[in-house]
Design an enzyme around this catalytic site. Sequence first.
Site, PDB file in Angstrom:
ATOM      1  CG  ASP A   1      -0.328  -0.079   2.531  1.00  0.00           C
ATOM      2  OD1 ASP A   1      -0.166   0.988   3.163  1.00  0.00           O
ATOM      3  OD2 ASP A   1       0.001  -1.191   2.977  1.00  0.00           O
TER       4      ASP A   1
ATOM      5  CD  GLU B   1      -3.405   3.984  10.491  1.00  0.00           C
ATOM      6  OE1 GLU B   1      -2.527   3.639  11.304  1.00  0.00           O
ATOM      7  OE2 GLU B   1      -3.256   3.944   9.256  1.00  0.00           O
TER       8      GLU B   1
END
Length: 333
Positions: A5, A92
Site C-alpha cells: 500500500d 486508525e
Amino acid sequence: MKGIDISNLNGSVDINSVKNSGYGFVISKITEGTTFVDRYGSTNVANTKKAGLIAGAYHFARFRTKDKAINEANFFKQNCPSNVDFVCLDFEQQEAAGDMTEACLAFLNIAATIAPAVIYCNPNYINSYLNSSITKYPLWIANYGVSSPKVPIWGRYAIWQYSESGRVSGVSGQVDLNQSGDDFYRVSNKGGATVTTSTAVASNSVKELQNQLNSLINAALVVDGINGPKTVAAVKKFQGIMGLTQDGIAGPKTLAAISQIRSYPVVGINYPKYEYATRWIQWRVGASIDGIFGNGTAEAVKNFQSGVNKAHGEKLAVDGIVGKETWRCMFKY
C-alpha cells in the site's frame, strides 16, 4: 498473494517494477478527512490497472461521529477512481473515541457503492472501538512482528499488513507490505458480505479467481467475472493438482492453496514444508505430484533452472531450491 500500500509519502512509484518483483495488488491512498487529496493517488490506481494488477484505494479517516463519517465518505467517493477493484477505510485515527462502529459502517456503506469495501485496523483499535456489527465488511488487519496476526471479532482476514518497513523495487524508501488471506478472494459487491465462490459469487471475485487460474495453470480463461463451465473446469483442474476434492468450488482450502503459492516461500529439501506450493512446483517442472519435496523434485527443479539459464540467459543457481529468482522464472517462462 503479496501486495503493497502506497501514498504521497512514497512519492512516484514504478508499478511495473513492483509487478516484476512478484506483487499482485497495490492499494493507493486517495483522500484523508474532507480536504486532503493524495496527488499521486489517481495516477497510482491508473498505473496499477494498466500493469494488470489488482487495484485498491483507501481513505484515511479523521471522523469521530456518524455525520462526519458520511461527509468523509462522500468526499472519498467524489475523488476515488471508479475503476478500482476494491476500496478501504483506514481506521486508525487519533480522533477515535468510544464505540465507532456506527460511524465506520456509515462510511463503508457509501464506499461500497464504488467497489467492494474492507476496513483497515489493528488489534488494539478493534478491541477499543469496534463491535461485531463491523464484520459485515472484511478486515485488512495491521499486525507486525508476528507469525500470524491477531484478528479480534472477525477471526479471519482479507489482507494482513505484516510490515511497515519493507523494501520493494520501484518504491523509494520503506513501504508497507501485505499478504492476502482467504477473504481477499471472497469479497462481494453486495455490501461487503463474503461468499464462497459459486455461481452466485460477485463479479470482481470471479475476475480475480480467473486471473489467478490463468497465471497459475495457463487456464486461458476470458476474465469476464462470469463463473461459467470453463471457470469451474479450471478450478477443478487446479484442485486436482493441489490434491483437493475436485468440486469446482473455490472454497477455503482452494483459496488457501492459491495464497500459499502466491506467498512464494523458499522451498527445497532442507526447508520448511509447503505442500500446496510444492505441488504447484512439481506440476510446473513436470515432476511427480505428491506434495513432498524430495530428491526427484529437486532434480526436476535443477533441470528447470539449467534450462532457463541456457534458453533465456538467466543466471539461476542450479541448486534445486525454489527461491525468489526461480519463482520469478517459473511464472515468466
